[in-house]
Design an enzyme around this catalytic site. Structure first.
Site, PDB file in Angstrom:
ATOM      1  N   ASP A 171       2.628  23.695  12.544  1.00  0.00           N
ATOM      2  CA  ASP A 171       2.273  23.922  11.141  1.00  0.00           C
ATOM      3  C   ASP A 171       2.179  25.404  10.790  1.00  0.00           C
ATOM      4  OD1 ASP A 171       2.252  21.233  10.521  1.00  0.00           O
ATOM      5  OD2 ASP A 171       0.157  20.981  11.087  1.00  0.00           O
TER       6      ASP A 171
ATOM      7  N   ASP B  64     -12.346  23.236   9.964  1.00  0.00           N
ATOM      8  CA  ASP B  64     -11.694  24.547  10.128  1.00  0.00           C
ATOM      9  C   ASP B  64     -11.634  25.327   8.822  1.00  0.00           C
ATOM     10  OD1 ASP B  64     -11.264  24.103  12.812  1.00  0.00           O
ATOM     11  OD2 ASP B  64      -9.207  23.391  12.557  1.00  0.00           O
TER      12      ASP B  64
ATOM     13  N   ARG C 285       4.423  20.678   4.697  1.00  0.00           N
ATOM     14  CA  ARG C 285       4.080  22.088   4.866  1.00  0.00           C
ATOM     15  C   ARG C 285       4.852  23.045   3.961  1.00  0.00           C
ATOM     16  NH1 ARG C 285       0.254  19.474   6.344  1.00  0.00           N
ATOM     17  NH2 ARG C 285      -0.976  19.961   8.177  1.00  0.00           N
TER      18      ARG C 285
HETATM   19  N1  ARG Z   1       3.295  16.961  15.590  1.00  0.00           N
HETATM   20  C1  ARG Z   1       3.400  16.693  14.191  1.00  0.00           C
HETATM   21  C2  ARG Z   1       4.156  17.799  13.519  1.00  0.00           C
HETATM   22  O1  ARG Z   1       4.273  18.857  14.054  1.00  0.00           O
HETATM   23  C3  ARG Z   1       2.070  16.411  13.566  1.00  0.00           C
HETATM   24  C4  ARG Z   1       1.211  17.617  13.347  1.00  0.00           C
HETATM   25  C5  ARG Z   1      -0.112  17.249  12.776  1.00  0.00           C
HETATM   26  N2  ARG Z   1      -0.735  18.391  12.170  1.00  0.00           N
HETATM   27  C6  ARG Z   1      -2.040  18.529  12.036  1.00  0.00           C
HETATM   28  N3  ARG Z   1      -2.471  19.605  11.458  1.00  0.00           N
HETATM   29  N4  ARG Z   1      -2.894  17.637  12.460  1.00  0.00           N
HETATM   30  O2  ARG Z   1       4.642  17.625  12.445  1.00  0.00           O
END
Ligand code: ARG
Length: 411
Positions: free
Chosen positions: A122, A13, A93
């Site tokens: 995220d 991405d 994040r």
């Molecule tokens: N569901 C988890 C969270 O919101 C994991 C997210 C994983 N993020 C990713 N970009 N693969 O914290």
């Protein structure tokens, strides 16, 4: 010419995002790759950013800052999302957002960009962090805007001669840092399906674990883990070695369906061996040194704290206020917790603290008992007073005595 600072992981991405942003915004792209302990070769990632068309590429080692300023406060607060998720991703994040803002200011860029899609948490965490720290920056999330499928992204990259990262072959989407790892997509999207063994990278299958248990003693000082088995260690080393020990005993696998902020329920697999044992140990120690009412209040704070992290509200007065509460409680969270790790199971088998509120002389049934049992009578008399009153004044309910009657009738 516009300048955009892009959080660049080196995955598909964000690799496609470089030419896409350049073309769409006629902008210079500055890639920033951050080391949160994901264990990737980041110099290679930097080279790829440049090969893909970034004008500059920075690599930041944020492991220590991540552990000290993000993981540690969450650990002290016992912040676990929906009882199970230690939030490796969610904690990373706000730090990533903070650094994007910092670099954007240094580079005099007008925008930041990140690789989040429009379906996850995220994007919320990164966008809200950016707005908290510099509301003048424009926020671009290409993968939220471009509407390309994965095969289309690969085609887009091929047309522009962009090196496609090797990870595109995997059916899974993963995210990882020093606090843990998440695995989504593929067969895991069916919550009925047991995760295949191949998805795990940090933990051994219980079937392959040693036949002897491991005992681990974790020492805390004012809520900060400070030593393992009597050996003092800086936080980063401590997390790494606990991760190795717990992972080798299959501890730290989490399989859950969680509630995303954007309203979706999603099936998530996590591996967080160090986080699992550290959280269990911290919570146990704090329980030993706090009174019942403070412990209950702390549990409520833990819930609030976890939601706040998960929901992207790190840079808020609420978090600062909760931190002040948590820090006060930590004054007594000093001591040692002993755990037994065995074939995927981790259990606490010992605890001690100079501030322990456990008093043997009060608890014991042996000689040396200092508890005044005669005082219990008066205590119970008053404690039970409202119960007795309420029972005496109870409205008559037919069914209450009927079972006795019917039993008698059966004879
Ligand atoms: N569901 C988890 C969270 O919101 C994991 C997210 C994983 N993020 C990713 N970009 N693969 O914290």
């Amino acid at each position: 010419m516009e300048r955009i600072v892009l959080a660049y992981s080196g995955g598909l991405d964000t690799s496609v995002a470089i030419p896409w942003l350049k073309e769409k915004y006629n902008a210079e792209i500055i890639a920033v790759t951050m080391d949160l302990g994901q264990g990737k070769e980041l110099e290679e990632v930097r080279d790829r950013a440049l090969a893909t068309g970034a004008v500059r590429a920075h690599v930041l080692d944020l492991r220590e800052e991540f552990a000290r300023d993000y993981i540690l406060p969450a650990l002290k607060a016992d912040a676990i999302y929906e009882d199970r998720y230690p939030m490796a991703t969610a904690l990373g994040r706000p730090l990533i957002g903070q650094k994007l803002v910092e670099i954007a200011e240094i580079e005099q860029a007008g925008a930041i960009a990140h690789g989040s899609t429009g379906k996850g948490n995220d994007q919320v965490r990164l966008d809200v962090t950016t707005r908290a720290l510099n509301p003048n920056l424009k926020i671009i999330a290409p993968a939220r805007d471009w509407g390309m499928t994965r095969p289309e992204e690969i085609e887009y990259a091929r047309q522009r001669n962009i090196p496609v990262p090797a990870t595109v072959a995997s059916p899974y989407s993963t995210d990882s840092n020093l606090w843990g790892r998440s695995i989504e997509c593929g067969i895991l999207e069916d919550p009925w399906q047991e995760p295949p063994e191949e998805i795990y990278a940090l933990t051994k299958s219980p079937a392959e674990c040693p036949d002897e248990p491991a005992y681990v003693e974790i020492a805390f000082e004012r809520g900060v883990p400070s030593a393992i088995n009597g050996v003092p260690m800086p936080l980063l080393d401590l997390i790494a070695s606990l991760g190795t020990i717990a992972g080798a005993h299959g501890v730290g696998r989490i399989d859950m369906v969680e509630n995303r902020l954007v309203g979706i329920k999603s099936r998530e697999i996590y591996e967080a061996p160090a986080a699992a044992v550290l959280h269990a140990a911290h919570k146990e120690l704090q329980k030993l040194v706090t009174t019942k009412d403070l412990e209950r209040l702390s549990r409520f704070v833990s819930l609030q704290y976890a939601d706040l992290i998960y929901n992207g509200l790190w840079f808020t007065p609420t978090r600062e206020a909760l931190d002040a509460f948590v820090e006060k409680v930590q004054e007594r969270v000093t001591g040692v917790i002993r755990l037994k790790l065995f074939k995927g199971d981790s259990r606490i088998v010992g605890r001690k603290s100079p501030y322990s509120l456990y008093e043997h002389a009060l608890a014991t049934y042996d000689a040396g008992d200092l508890f005044d049992q005669t005082a219990a009578v008066g205590f119970i008399k008053i404690w039970g007073l409202p119960v007795e009153s309420a029972a005496r004044k109870a409205p008559k309910v037919a069914s209450h005595t009927s079972s006795v009657v019917s039993l008698a009738g059966q004879k």
